[in-house]
Scaffold this active site. Sequence first.
Site, PDB file in Angstrom:
ATOM      1  N   ARG A  69       0.728  -0.460   0.404  1.00 18.72           N
ATOM      2  CA  ARG A  69      -0.263   0.188   0.397  1.00 18.72           C
ATOM      3  C   ARG A  69       0.686   0.790   0.350  1.00 18.72           C
ATOM      4  O   ARG A  69       1.128   1.248   0.970  1.00 18.72           O
ATOM      5  CB  ARG A  69      -1.086  -0.187   1.136  1.00 18.72           C
ATOM      6  N   GLU A  77     -11.963   4.971  -5.389  1.00 17.88           N
ATOM      7  CA  GLU A  77     -12.402   3.596  -5.263  1.00 17.88           C
ATOM      8  C   GLU A  77     -12.643   2.969  -6.269  1.00 17.88           C
ATOM      9  O   GLU A  77     -12.753   2.836  -6.997  1.00 17.88           O
ATOM     10  CB  GLU A  77     -13.432   3.117  -3.796  1.00 17.88           C
ATOM     11  N   ARG A 120      -1.006  -5.433   4.856  1.00 13.69           N
ATOM     12  CA  ARG A 120      -0.589  -4.561   4.030  1.00 13.69           C
ATOM     13  C   ARG A 120       0.694  -4.184   3.993  1.00 13.69           C
ATOM     14  O   ARG A 120       1.007  -3.575   5.174  1.00 13.69           O
ATOM     15  CB  ARG A 120      -0.493  -4.081   2.918  1.00 13.69           C
TER      16      ARG A 120
END
Length: 168
Positions: A69, A77, A120
């Site tokens: 990330r 999104e 992540r």
Amino acid sequence: MKIKRQKKKQIMLMLCILLILMTGKIDFGGEYTRLEHEYLGNRISCDVIRVVDGDTFVALLNEQEEKVRLIGVDTPESVHPDKSKNTEAGALASEYASGLLENQTVQLELDVQERDKYGRILAYVYLEDGTFLNEKLILDGYAKIATYPPNVKYVDVFKKAAESREQK
């Protein structure tokens, strides 16, 4: 005399435990362990396998697939489970990131936190030509600034990029 000796032993034990915890050499059974990698300066080299969305991708690290990330940026999104939250701008950001990242070798630079609550890897990402991807996404209008302490190493770079973008 005996009390002083016990105190010294306790202090030494605490210092040893602290040192072990800081180096990350012991896995206490948590779901995620610290990365083991070869540093290139202060960067980690990895191969991008696929792009998840505009600010997340999957890379091969230590022969294992890991989600990465990008730190300090947020794109709209595009793959949210609640389809109503996915946007055309998110799809464009994802497509743009795919064009830059897929089948590439990139360099990851970590900040204070290595992983987020989803497991992540949190990273600043550099493309093969040295381009700072996190900044580029802001400059090119695909991402906005989203900094979360303590990962704020390049917040001034991102602010400058956003100002530059607004002047275009």
